[in-house]
Scaffold this motif. Structure first.
Motif, PDB file in Angstrom:
ATOM      1  N   ASP A 273       0.837  -1.191   0.000  1.00 49.83           N
ATOM      2  CA  ASP A 273       0.000   0.000   0.000  1.00 49.83           C
ATOM      3  C   ASP A 273       0.877   1.248   0.000  1.00 49.83           C
ATOM      4  O   ASP A 273       2.109   1.167  -0.126  1.00 49.83           O
ATOM      5  CB  ASP A 273      -0.960  -0.012   1.197  1.00 49.83           C
ATOM      6  CG  ASP A 273      -0.229  -0.030   2.541  1.00 49.83           C
ATOM      7  OD1 ASP A 273       0.987   0.283   2.575  1.00 49.83           O
ATOM      8  OD2 ASP A 273      -0.873  -0.360   3.558  1.00 49.83           O
TER       9      ASP A 273
ATOM     10  N   ARG B 104       3.311  -1.154   3.273  1.00 51.52           N
ATOM     11  CA  ARG B 104       2.923  -2.387   3.967  1.00 51.52           C
ATOM     12  C   ARG B 104       2.403  -3.405   2.955  1.00 51.52           C
ATOM     13  O   ARG B 104       1.702  -3.054   2.004  1.00 51.52           O
ATOM     14  CB  ARG B 104       1.861  -2.108   5.030  1.00 51.52           C
ATOM     15  CG  ARG B 104       2.341  -1.172   6.134  1.00 51.52           C
ATOM     16  CD  ARG B 104       1.302  -1.018   7.253  1.00 51.52           C
ATOM     17  NE  ARG B 104       1.776  -0.081   8.267  1.00 51.52           N
ATOM     18  CZ  ARG B 104       2.591  -0.423   9.265  1.00 51.52           C
ATOM     19  NH1 ARG B 104       2.999  -1.689   9.365  1.00 51.52           N
ATOM     20  NH2 ARG B 104       2.991   0.466  10.136  1.00 51.52           N
TER      21      ARG B 104
ATOM     22  N   THR C  31       0.151  -5.963   1.269  1.00 53.86           N
ATOM     23  CA  THR C  31      -1.280  -6.283   1.257  1.00 53.86           C
ATOM     24  C   THR C  31      -1.574  -7.583   0.513  1.00 53.86           C
ATOM     25  O   THR C  31      -2.652  -8.151   0.665  1.00 53.86           O
ATOM     26  CB  THR C  31      -2.089  -5.141   0.608  1.00 53.86           C
ATOM     27  OG1 THR C  31      -1.634  -4.951  -0.747  1.00 53.86           O
ATOM     28  CG2 THR C  31      -1.915  -3.845   1.387  1.00 53.86           C
TER      29      THR C  31
ATOM     30  N   LEU D 288       1.226 -10.246   5.825  1.00 50.63           N
ATOM     31  CA  LEU D 288       0.257  -9.200   5.504  1.00 50.63           C
ATOM     32  C   LEU D 288       0.241  -8.131   6.601  1.00 50.63           C
ATOM     33  O   LEU D 288       0.189  -8.432   7.788  1.00 50.63           O
ATOM     34  CB  LEU D 288      -1.140  -9.802   5.337  1.00 50.63           C
ATOM     35  CG  LEU D 288      -1.317 -10.799   4.181  1.00 50.63           C
ATOM     36  CD1 LEU D 288      -2.756 -11.284   4.127  1.00 50.63           C
ATOM     37  CD2 LEU D 288      -0.925 -10.167   2.855  1.00 50.63           C
ATOM     38  N   GLY D 289       0.284  -6.885   6.165  1.00 46.81           N
ATOM     39  CA  GLY D 289       0.246  -5.767   7.110  1.00 46.81           C
ATOM     40  C   GLY D 289       1.607  -5.331   7.600  1.00 46.81           C
ATOM     41  O   GLY D 289       1.733  -4.276   8.219  1.00 46.81           O
ATOM     42  N   LYS D 290       2.641  -6.120   7.311  1.00 44.73           N
ATOM     43  CA  LYS D 290       3.980  -5.748   7.755  1.00 44.73           C
ATOM     44  C   LYS D 290       4.664  -4.852   6.724  1.00 44.73           C
ATOM     45  O   LYS D 290       4.340  -4.886   5.547  1.00 44.73           O
ATOM     46  CB  LYS D 290       4.835  -6.998   7.983  1.00 44.73           C
ATOM     47  CG  LYS D 290       4.435  -7.821   9.194  1.00 44.73           C
ATOM     48  CD  LYS D 290       5.415  -8.972   9.406  1.00 44.73           C
ATOM     49  CE  LYS D 290       5.067  -9.765  10.644  1.00 44.73           C
ATOM     50  NZ  LYS D 290       6.013 -10.884  10.860  1.00 44.73           N
TER      51      LYS D 290
END
Length: 252
Positions: A93, A97, A99, A117-119
């Motif tokens: 994103d 991060r 996605t 995911l999200g890291k």
């Protein structure tokens, strides 16, 4: 009058109870849909306003169910495509991060897909070159193609094609990158270069000798009876060597 009053009161109670039950049925239907149960329907057969409302709600639920089924089918299709790809796919994103990461890239990086995911990208892919490529796409909003080297047990090379992903708007867009493993191609290219260099060296020596002795003969050594035959034999020897090299090349 008392009898009529009691009769009216009883009828009013029955009507209110029926109306309350129908409204309660619609309320339970709404709660089920809100919790994701799209198979729920309002069992209403009356043709009054509440009946029409129930019919509209059921039609809305049918349309919503169709939309969800279509989205689920599309999601499964995309997942199957990502699973079947031989290249790695990575999406980040606007904040860098992760996605999305397809299974191929997960196996290459030895990373858990769900945990990734999200890291931040640098937490999962500890490679400054790749991060620099994606950061450039985020800042310039233009496609970038680059070759990135990664130390993943062994040294591996990837051709990275990264493009801006701006569906969420220019301020919050991300990047989608496709990573092609070109390690084998790099190895073959190195082998080809070594092969060409070796062949050039092997050919240069006999060709230089043949040319040198031929020029010597043409410059007058042809009349030198003590050396001319030896020079021709040397030329013949190098010519035979060239022939052997040519056969080796054809075999290779």
């Amino acid at each position: 009058w008392i009898f009529l009053f009691l009769l009216a009161l009883g009828l009013g109670y029955l009507f209110t109870r029926s109306l309350t039950g129908r409204i309660e049925s619609i309320r339970r239907f709404s709660e089920k849909v809100a919790h994701g149960n799209l198979d729920a329907r309002v069992k209403e057969v009356a043709t009054d306003e509440l009946g029409n409302l129930a019919e509209s709600l059921n039609a809305t639920a049918d349309a919503l169910q169709g939309t969800i089924d279509a989205l689920r089918e599309e999601k499964n299709r995309v997942a199957a495509i990502l699973e079947g790809m031989r290249a790695g796919v990575l999406v980040i994103d606007g904040e860098g991060r992760i996605t999305l990461m397809n299974p191929v890239l997960g196996r290459i990086l030895q990373a858990d897909l769900k945990e990734s995911l999200g890291k931040k990208l640098i937490e999962v892919v500890r490679n400054a070159e790749l991060k620099g490529v994606l950061d450039r796409v985020l800042s310039d909003k233009k496609e970038v193609t680059a070759t990135v080297e990664m130390a993943l047990g062994t040294r591996r090379s990837f051709e990275v094609v990264a493009v801006p992903l701006a569906e969420a708007g220019p301020a919050s867009g991300g990047v989608v990158a496709v990573l092609h493993d070109i390690t084998r191609l790099k190895e073959l290219e190195a082998i080809r270069k070594d092969f060409v260099a070796n062949v050039s060296h092997e050919l240069r020596t006999p060709l230089t000798s043949i040319r040198g002795f031929a020029e010597t003969l043409l410059d007058g050594a042809l009349e030198d009876r003590s050396n001319n035959r030896r020079f021709v034999e040397i030329i013949r020897s190098h010519a035979l060597r060239l022939s052997d090299l040519t056969m080796d090349l054809l075999t290779l």
